[in-house]
Design a protein around this motif. Structure first.
Motif, PDB file in Angstrom:
ATOM      1  N   CYS A 177      -0.866  -2.211  -2.998  1.00  0.00           N
ATOM      2  CA  CYS A 177      -0.951  -2.633  -1.771  1.00  0.00           C
ATOM      3  C   CYS A 177      -2.377  -3.723  -1.819  1.00  0.00           C
ATOM      4  CB  CYS A 177      -1.007  -1.709  -0.892  1.00  0.00           C
ATOM      5  SG  CYS A 177      -1.525  -1.977   1.095  1.00  0.00           S
ATOM      6  N   CYS A 181      -7.236  -1.518   3.772  1.00  0.00           N
ATOM      7  CA  CYS A 181      -7.514  -1.202   4.941  1.00  0.00           C
ATOM      8  C   CYS A 181      -8.769  -0.032   4.098  1.00  0.00           C
ATOM      9  CB  CYS A 181      -5.971  -0.110   5.067  1.00  0.00           C
ATOM     10  SG  CYS A 181      -5.081  -0.997   6.237  1.00  0.00           S
ATOM     11  N   TYR A 183      -9.440   2.502   5.036  1.00  0.00           N
ATOM     12  CA  TYR A 183     -10.284   4.431   4.899  1.00  0.00           C
ATOM     13  C   TYR A 183      -9.569   4.243   3.497  1.00  0.00           C
ATOM     14  CZ  TYR A 183      -5.551   2.869   7.898  1.00  0.00           C
ATOM     15  OH  TYR A 183      -4.943   2.351   8.201  1.00  0.00           O
ATOM     16  N   CYS A 184      -8.096   3.510   3.271  1.00  0.00           N
ATOM     17  CA  CYS A 184      -7.569   3.586   2.504  1.00  0.00           C
ATOM     18  C   CYS A 184      -7.361   3.876   1.242  1.00  0.00           C
ATOM     19  CB  CYS A 184      -5.669   2.846   3.147  1.00  0.00           C
ATOM     20  SG  CYS A 184      -4.580   3.446   1.944  1.00  0.00           S
ATOM     21  N   VAL A 186      -5.631   3.717  -1.122  1.00  0.00           N
ATOM     22  CA  VAL A 186      -3.911   3.528  -1.530  1.00  0.00           C
ATOM     23  C   VAL A 186      -4.325   2.855  -2.972  1.00  0.00           C
ATOM     24  CG1 VAL A 186      -1.376   2.406  -1.648  1.00  0.00           C
ATOM     25  CG2 VAL A 186      -2.831   4.778  -0.359  1.00  0.00           C
ATOM     26  N   PRO A 187      -4.872   1.371  -2.449  1.00  0.00           N
ATOM     27  CA  PRO A 187      -5.183  -0.314  -2.987  1.00  0.00           C
ATOM     28  C   PRO A 187      -5.955   0.224  -3.900  1.00  0.00           C
ATOM     29  CG  PRO A 187      -5.623  -0.908  -0.892  1.00  0.00           C
ATOM     30  CD  PRO A 187      -5.287   1.015  -1.280  1.00  0.00           C
ATOM     31  N   THR A 222       4.143  -1.781   2.076  1.00  0.00           N
ATOM     32  CA  THR A 222       3.612  -2.633   2.892  1.00  0.00           C
ATOM     33  C   THR A 222       5.355  -3.217   3.097  1.00  0.00           C
ATOM     34  OG1 THR A 222       2.290  -4.527   2.458  1.00  0.00           O
ATOM     35  CG2 THR A 222       1.462  -2.607   3.011  1.00  0.00           C
TER      36      THR A 222
HETATM   37 FE1  SF4 Z   1      -3.530   0.017   4.895  1.00  0.00          FE
HETATM   38 FE2  SF4 Z   1      -1.020   0.302   4.541  1.00  0.00          FE
HETATM   39 FE3  SF4 Z   1      -2.270  -0.654   2.388  1.00  0.00          FE
HETATM   40 FE4  SF4 Z   1      -3.247   2.036   3.188  1.00  0.00          FE
HETATM   41  S1  SF4 Z   1      -1.085   1.602   2.261  1.00  0.00           S
HETATM   42  S2  SF4 Z   1      -4.418  -0.392   2.933  1.00  0.00           S
HETATM   43  S3  SF4 Z   1      -3.264   1.614   5.090  1.00  0.00           S
HETATM   44  S4  SF4 Z   1      -1.519  -1.258   4.790  1.00  0.00           S
END
Ligand code: SF4
Ligand code: 5AD
Length: 477
Positions: A177, A181, A183-184, A186-187, A222
């Protein structure tokens, strides 16, 4: 002592998966690799020669559960020194070597971009009697190309035994990703966004269809940002991919999760409208209904933009349903900002919403920029308020189905009834409508994987209840 793995006729593998669909799919691929290496699956952790946890880092709670599971199996390892223990996935990438410090009985720590190496690393850990760590590069550790290539994509060895059901499979269309964002995590743990080539995806879908899969769910963080450029300069988007997958014989339903609001282009909405196999269901998280909060989250849209997107979606795709995610108690969320979120949830009439209490994650922008200043009890209260609002909406919208006939793809026996001990009523099946509503109804197990018409008689907030309608067995052509 290292045991001679090649001499064993079959080794038993226990695997537990937490987190999102991406992890479910990763586990399927890991199990496929390990089967080739002589492992067979077991549900009994005490019988296992290898115990693997495929982990999630999105919230603290998910990590705590894994650390306590690791604590619980410490004794097993003591009793059975040949036992291999592995931590795979997002937590492995995030915590890396510190997992081995906290849980020295772990043998392998393998990030999501290195999962193709699980068999090799398990053998190596045994042979060298030394824990093995395999993770990908951090996002800031080099050029984009270098970081990207440290997240291996490993394709298409599929393992039907660990699918949600024999007729349903996930299919990865993109990895990583790039939205960041604040808070996230994942990236950081899943690396840069990469879209797989359409030919590889179509070939994998054909293989799945040949294995009897009726429903595929395309997964990506996404997924609607999917974009693949071929060397001749042509660009394939998610709408193009859906059109190609639609032509595959045997597949009857195609879903995709999760969408990002800004990338909800008209070509995609029209593809969902025009391709009958594509589920009329879109999961497109709003996260908050307050512009200030959205800005701090770096979601890159406003509430007005989100609502316009929703209106366009609903106008283009009649009969569709939408679901959302919300985070409550994000840094600086006041009563007033929360109110705005509650009002957005009410106006949007989602089919369902997944609601999460903000959990600060080390390594994210929000964690370094903003204090986690909403007390847990306030987060909990806000969580309940949103859940109650959503439940009332879901119930009302589900009740509108009472007296109607719906067409469902039958998934199989309903877990909540047939498998309940002491249940002596008729077999209950579970199926889903094209707009992803769950229907439970009595019927023969042989209907699994078929389309059936169901007349809805009752409804709860999550489930429609009814009976097979019309013709023999309710089976539709
Ligand atoms: Fe944002 Fe979803 Fe990517 Fe996390 S996985 S940074 S929530 S778009
Ligand atoms: N805290 C709470 N919820 C989170 N999510 C992602 N990161 C966090 C976090 N740090 C939620 C978002 C996302 C879903 C998969 O998890 O709502 O859409």
């Amino acid at each position: 002592m290292a045991d001679d793995t090649t001499a064993q006729p079959s080794k038993k593998l226990y695997i537990e998966t937490v987190g999102c669909q991406m992890n479910v799919l990763d586990s399927e691929l890991v199990v496929a690799r390990l089967r080739d290496d002589g492992y067979e699956l077991t549900d009994d952790i005490d019988q296992a020669d290898a115990i693997l946890y495929n982990t999630c880092s999105v919230r603290q709670h998910a990590e705590d559960k894994i650390y306590s599971a690791l604590g619980r199996i410490k004794n097993l390892k003591r009793e059975k020194p040949g036992l291999s223990i592995g931590v795979l996935g997002c937590m492995a990438q995030k915590d890396q070597g510190s997992i081995l410090k906290r849980a020295p009985h772990v043998d392998v720590v393998i990030g999501p971009g290195q999962l193709g190496r699980v068999p090799e690393l398990l053998s190596k850990a045994r042979a060298e009697e030394k824990p093995q760590l395999a993770v990908s590069l951090a996002r800031n550790a080099g050029s984009r190309d270098r970081v990207t290539s440290s997240f291996d994509s490993y394709d298409a060895d599929r393992e039907p035994a660990v699918r949600p059901s024999p007729h349903q499979a996930y299919l990865r269309v993109m990895m990583g990703c790039d939205k960041f964002c604040t808070y996230c995590i994942v990236p950081s743990v899943r690396g840069p966004e990469q879209s797989r080539p359409p030919d590889a995806i179509v070939a994998e879908a054909r293989l799945l269809a040949l294995q009897g899969v009726k429903e595929i769910t395309l997964v990506g963080q996404t997924v609607n940002s999917y974009k693949h450029k071929t060397p001749d300069g042509r660009v394939a988007r998610l709408s193009d991919l859906l059109a190609r997958l639609h032509d595959i014989d045997g597949l009857v339903r195609i879903k995709f999760i999760t969408s990002f609001p800004n990338d909800m282009t008209d070509d995609l909405l029209q593809a969902v409208r025009d391709l009958p196999k594509v589920s009329r269901y879109i999961h497109v998280p709003a996260q908050s209904g307050c512009d200030d909060v959205l800005k701090r989250m770096k979601r890159m849209y406003t509430v007005a933009f989100y609502e316009e997107m929703l209106a366009r979606l609903r106008e283009t795709i009649p009969g569709s349903s939408v679901s959302s995610d919300f985070i409550v108690g994000f840094c600086g969320e006041t009563d007033e900002s929360f109110e705005k979120t509650a009002r957005l949830l009410e106006r949007s009439r989602f089919k369902n919403s997944f609601i999460f209490k903000y959990s600060a994650r080390t390594g994210t922008k929000a964690d370094s920029l903003f204090p986690d200043d909403v007390p847990d009890e306030v987060k909990r209260r806000r969580n309940h308020i949103l859940l109650d609002l959503q439940t009332a909406i879901s119930l009302e919208d589900n009740r509108a189905f009472i007296g109607r006939e719906v067409e469902v793809l039958v998934e199989g026996p309903s877990r909540s009834t047939t498998r309940k001990e002491g249940w002596d009523g008729p077999d209950q099946l579970v199926g889903r409508t094209t707009c992803d509503r769950i229907a439970v109804f009595p019927g023969p197990e042989s209907l699994a994987g078929e389309m059936a018409r169901v007349r809805i008689e009752q409804a709860s907030a999550v489930t429609l209840f009814g009976g097979l309608a019309g013709g023999a067995n309710g089976r539709t052509a």
